[in-house]
Design a protein around this motif. Sequence first.
Motif, PDB file in Angstrom:
ATOM      1  N   ARG A 136       0.803  -1.228   0.000  1.00 43.66           N
ATOM      2  CA  ARG A 136       0.000   0.000   0.000  1.00 43.66           C
ATOM      3  C   ARG A 136       0.830   1.269   0.000  1.00 43.66           C
ATOM      4  O   ARG A 136       0.482   2.231  -0.662  1.00 43.66           O
ATOM      5  CB  ARG A 136      -0.998  -0.014   1.159  1.00 43.66           C
ATOM      6  CG  ARG A 136      -0.378   0.132   2.550  1.00 43.66           C
ATOM      7  CD  ARG A 136      -1.351  -0.285   3.627  1.00 43.66           C
ATOM      8  NE  ARG A 136      -0.824  -0.072   4.958  1.00 43.66           N
ATOM      9  CZ  ARG A 136       0.076  -0.841   5.551  1.00 43.66           C
ATOM     10  NH1 ARG A 136       0.589  -1.875   4.920  1.00 43.66           N
ATOM     11  NH2 ARG A 136       0.481  -0.574   6.782  1.00 43.66           N
ATOM     12  N   LYS A 137       1.939   1.302   0.756  1.00 43.05           N
ATOM     13  CA  LYS A 137       2.710   2.554   0.837  1.00 43.05           C
ATOM     14  C   LYS A 137       3.307   2.912  -0.522  1.00 43.05           C
ATOM     15  O   LYS A 137       3.207   4.049  -0.971  1.00 43.05           O
ATOM     16  CB  LYS A 137       3.819   2.424   1.880  1.00 43.05           C
ATOM     17  CG  LYS A 137       3.336   2.754   3.264  1.00 43.05           C
ATOM     18  CD  LYS A 137       4.493   3.112   4.177  1.00 43.05           C
ATOM     19  CE  LYS A 137       4.042   3.091   5.622  1.00 43.05           C
ATOM     20  NZ  LYS A 137       2.857   3.929   5.866  1.00 43.05           N
ATOM     21  N   TYR A 192       0.168   3.732  -3.009  1.00 46.44           N
ATOM     22  CA  TYR A 192      -0.636   4.941  -2.765  1.00 46.44           C
ATOM     23  C   TYR A 192       0.191   6.204  -2.952  1.00 46.44           C
ATOM     24  O   TYR A 192      -0.290   7.195  -3.470  1.00 46.44           O
ATOM     25  CB  TYR A 192      -1.177   4.974  -1.335  1.00 46.44           C
ATOM     26  CG  TYR A 192      -2.246   3.982  -0.976  1.00 46.44           C
ATOM     27  CD1 TYR A 192      -2.684   3.014  -1.864  1.00 46.44           C
ATOM     28  CD2 TYR A 192      -2.823   4.019   0.291  1.00 46.44           C
ATOM     29  CE1 TYR A 192      -3.653   2.111  -1.502  1.00 46.44           C
ATOM     30  CE2 TYR A 192      -3.811   3.122   0.659  1.00 46.44           C
ATOM     31  CZ  TYR A 192      -4.212   2.159  -0.226  1.00 46.44           C
ATOM     32  OH  TYR A 192      -5.171   1.276   0.145  1.00 46.44           O
ATOM     33  N   GLY A 193       1.440   6.169  -2.454  1.00 47.90           N
ATOM     34  CA  GLY A 193       2.177   7.420  -2.351  1.00 47.90           C
ATOM     35  C   GLY A 193       3.526   7.433  -3.024  1.00 47.90           C
ATOM     36  O   GLY A 193       4.297   8.351  -2.820  1.00 47.90           O
ATOM     37  N   VAL A 202      -0.785  10.477  -9.786  1.00 49.65           N
ATOM     38  CA  VAL A 202      -2.041  10.618  -9.052  1.00 49.65           C
ATOM     39  C   VAL A 202      -2.406   9.237  -8.512  1.00 49.65           C
ATOM     40  O   VAL A 202      -1.978   8.229  -9.061  1.00 49.65           O
ATOM     41  CB  VAL A 202      -3.195  11.141  -9.948  1.00 49.65           C
ATOM     42  CG1 VAL A 202      -2.973  12.597 -10.306  1.00 49.65           C
ATOM     43  CG2 VAL A 202      -3.368  10.295 -11.191  1.00 49.65           C
ATOM     44  N   THR A 203      -3.163   9.214  -7.428  1.00 42.66           N
ATOM     45  CA  THR A 203      -3.584   7.942  -6.847  1.00 42.66           C
ATOM     46  C   THR A 203      -4.992   7.645  -7.322  1.00 42.66           C
ATOM     47  O   THR A 203      -5.893   8.472  -7.114  1.00 42.66           O
ATOM     48  CB  THR A 203      -3.526   8.009  -5.311  1.00 42.66           C
ATOM     49  OG1 THR A 203      -2.240   8.494  -4.923  1.00 42.66           O
ATOM     50  CG2 THR A 203      -3.766   6.639  -4.692  1.00 42.66           C
ATOM     51  N   ARG A 204      -5.178   6.514  -7.964  1.00 41.22           N
ATOM     52  CA  ARG A 204      -6.476   6.185  -8.543  1.00 41.22           C
ATOM     53  C   ARG A 204      -6.821   4.728  -8.258  1.00 41.22           C
ATOM     54  O   ARG A 204      -5.989   3.957  -7.781  1.00 41.22           O
ATOM     55  CB  ARG A 204      -6.443   6.410 -10.064  1.00 41.22           C
ATOM     56  CG  ARG A 204      -6.240   7.861 -10.495  1.00 41.22           C
ATOM     57  CD  ARG A 204      -7.473   8.690 -10.240  1.00 41.22           C
ATOM     58  NE  ARG A 204      -7.277  10.113 -10.497  1.00 41.22           N
ATOM     59  CZ  ARG A 204      -7.480  10.697 -11.685  1.00 41.22           C
ATOM     60  NH1 ARG A 204      -7.880   9.978 -12.719  1.00 41.22           N
ATOM     61  NH2 ARG A 204      -7.291  11.985 -11.828  1.00 41.22           N
ATOM     62  N   LYS A 205      -8.050   4.345  -8.615  1.00 37.87           N
ATOM     63  CA  LYS A 205      -8.451   2.944  -8.514  1.00 37.87           C
ATOM     64  C   LYS A 205      -7.763   2.166  -9.636  1.00 37.87           C
ATOM     65  O   LYS A 205      -7.768   2.608 -10.783  1.00 37.87           O
ATOM     66  CB  LYS A 205      -9.967   2.792  -8.659  1.00 37.87           C
ATOM     67  CG  LYS A 205     -10.725   3.149  -7.405  1.00 37.87           C
ATOM     68  CD  LYS A 205     -12.180   2.772  -7.517  1.00 37.87           C
ATOM     69  CE  LYS A 205     -12.902   3.668  -8.494  1.00 37.87           C
ATOM     70  NZ  LYS A 205     -14.369   3.532  -8.396  1.00 37.87           N
ATOM     71  N   LEU A 228     -12.294  -6.141  -2.578  1.00 35.82           N
ATOM     72  CA  LEU A 228     -11.457  -5.050  -2.084  1.00 35.82           C
ATOM     73  C   LEU A 228     -11.237  -4.025  -3.196  1.00 35.82           C
ATOM     74  O   LEU A 228     -11.026  -4.397  -4.349  1.00 35.82           O
ATOM     75  CB  LEU A 228     -10.100  -5.630  -1.663  1.00 35.82           C
ATOM     76  CG  LEU A 228      -9.070  -4.657  -1.104  1.00 35.82           C
ATOM     77  CD1 LEU A 228      -9.418  -4.281   0.333  1.00 35.82           C
ATOM     78  CD2 LEU A 228      -7.681  -5.272  -1.159  1.00 35.82           C
ATOM     79  N   LEU A 229     -11.296  -2.756  -2.845  1.00 35.40           N
ATOM     80  CA  LEU A 229     -10.936  -1.710  -3.798  1.00 35.40           C
ATOM     81  C   LEU A 229      -9.423  -1.534  -3.741  1.00 35.40           C
ATOM     82  O   LEU A 229      -8.861  -1.345  -2.658  1.00 35.40           O
ATOM     83  CB  LEU A 229     -11.636  -0.391  -3.435  1.00 35.40           C
ATOM     84  CG  LEU A 229     -13.157  -0.405  -3.585  1.00 35.40           C
ATOM     85  CD1 LEU A 229     -13.777   0.801  -2.890  1.00 35.40           C
ATOM     86  CD2 LEU A 229     -13.548  -0.416  -5.050  1.00 35.40           C
ATOM     87  N   TYR A 231      -6.188   0.595  -4.738  1.00 38.87           N
ATOM     88  CA  TYR A 231      -5.766   1.932  -5.173  1.00 38.87           C
ATOM     89  C   TYR A 231      -4.266   1.928  -5.438  1.00 38.87           C
ATOM     90  O   TYR A 231      -3.517   1.167  -4.817  1.00 38.87           O
ATOM     91  CB  TYR A 231      -6.072   2.966  -4.084  1.00 38.87           C
ATOM     92  CG  TYR A 231      -7.545   3.109  -3.764  1.00 38.87           C
ATOM     93  CD1 TYR A 231      -8.355   3.960  -4.516  1.00 38.87           C
ATOM     94  CD2 TYR A 231      -8.135   2.386  -2.728  1.00 38.87           C
ATOM     95  CE1 TYR A 231      -9.700   4.094  -4.231  1.00 38.87           C
ATOM     96  CE2 TYR A 231      -9.486   2.514  -2.445  1.00 38.87           C
ATOM     97  CZ  TYR A 231     -10.263   3.362  -3.194  1.00 38.87           C
ATOM     98  OH  TYR A 231     -11.600   3.495  -2.913  1.00 38.87           O
ATOM     99  N   LYS A 268      -1.060   6.137 -10.773  1.00 34.96           N
ATOM    100  CA  LYS A 268      -1.131   6.270 -12.216  1.00 34.96           C
ATOM    101  C   LYS A 268      -0.468   7.612 -12.518  1.00 34.96           C
ATOM    102  O   LYS A 268      -0.131   8.360 -11.596  1.00 34.96           O
ATOM    103  CB  LYS A 268      -2.592   6.278 -12.703  1.00 34.96           C
ATOM    104  CG  LYS A 268      -3.328   4.946 -12.514  1.00 34.96           C
ATOM    105  CD  LYS A 268      -4.678   4.971 -13.215  1.00 34.96           C
ATOM    106  CE  LYS A 268      -5.416   3.651 -13.005  1.00 34.96           C
ATOM    107  NZ  LYS A 268      -6.710   3.646 -13.746  1.00 34.96           N
TER     108      LYS A 268
END
Lengths: 132, 355
Positions: free
Chosen positions: A10-11, A14-15, A107-110, A120-121, A123, A126
Amino acid sequence: MDIPRHWRLRKQRYGLVGEVCESCNAKVFPPRDICPECGKEAKTLYTFSGHGEVYSYTTVFDAPAGFDETAPYTVAMIKLDEGPLVTAQLTDLENRKVEIGMPVEMVTRKLRNATDERGLLVYGYKFRPVMN
Amino acid sequence: MTEKIELLKPQRPVGIVGYGAYVPRYRLPAKEISRIWTEGQGGLPVTEKSVPGPDEDVATMSIEAARNALKRAGIHAHQLRAVWVGSESHPYAVKPTSTIVAEAIGAVPNTQAADWEFACKAGTEAMVAAMGMVGSKMADYTLAIGMDTAQGRPGDPLEYTAAAGGAAFIIGPAENSVAEIEASYSFVTDTPDFFRRAYQKYPEHGHRFTGEPAYFKHITAAGETMLKATGTTPEDYAYAVFHQPNAKFPQNVASALGFTREQIKTGLLVPMIGNTYSGAAIIGLTAILDVAKPGDKILMVSYGSGAGSDAMVLKVTELIDERRDKAITTIAYVERRTEIDYAEYVRMRGKLTMK
């Protein structure tokens, strides 16, 4: 069950959080704890600026399961300002022609289809053409 | 017997340290909706509305607005002690949006996180709570977001306006703020003008009942009380912004309260982007902060169905000039525009049944 896999990533997803090598100052992405430049340990977290340029790209028309709802979409290799190359989808492109060298920002997107109503979604990063 | 009205004022002065907006790039013109459903007949409540891309939701949009707010605030995300997201379109029924946002901006793990919901005023709810958190010195910085990807049933009057967008605010000590929040006041009654039951995709609304007994009553009461309790008049304000479900309602409420078109023009974004629900009043505030001068006073009154209004009086500080250019302006998001037709809208919003 791939929840633990998505959770572990996730880290970075996402970022755009990678690592920096304390020995040679190389920025590392994705994080791998060993510097690909000098081979020393590199475990210090480093958040990338998210800026880079298109190094190469292709458009996917026949998308794999889980990504088919947004097809066609363009995938690019992005040369980040800090050095590393990452592969990611481009988004917010519209009819703009993608060119090698085009400046992009993260950018953080689905990442997956949105219509699976139970799962689960997921993210993640992109890149889009730079705004302003 | 008249009741003395107590404004909500923190013990420690607080304000907006950084702010950020987000609007997706797609626009669906209202005339395109009326082409499908009314053969192009009838008045239109807005010119067009914003539509989220297929890879966007309240979490992704909140992340971008929060990143903009952090850039302007110039603080590290680790300094945030709360990450709050107000919305009526949280991606999950059960699982916080706020933890996704907190993780993405790097605020975890030493932070509070929670999701808020109060129809269109979930964003100002979070802001008022943030004022309390900072004002009581429990925390120095908190993040309050109002963001929506609003739902409108195909063919329903709300389909013309139900849009996507919102804003994020870092609330902190007044001395480090671009605008001090001098006071807040909330006015709430049980008024069922609009609601969505569990497991339902689209909300129900009371048609004309959403006007006088709902929107107008609550916004007017909150606005009037705020003016009276602060001893101010409309002339004291450079700007005013009200919840904007369509272009007409906020203009009517502004003139009823004594504000001019000039005072509300900057914050009136609904004709171009539609009703962004939890984001509607507050994204108007970000557009005002993008152009306001030090010393300007701003009145903001939100409205959430169900129903209630939060009124806030803000005063812009000297710090605005050095911070506003550190992130993308609200008008840049509003003007970024890709027009879509109804068929593309139906595909992007998942209104086609594929199974």
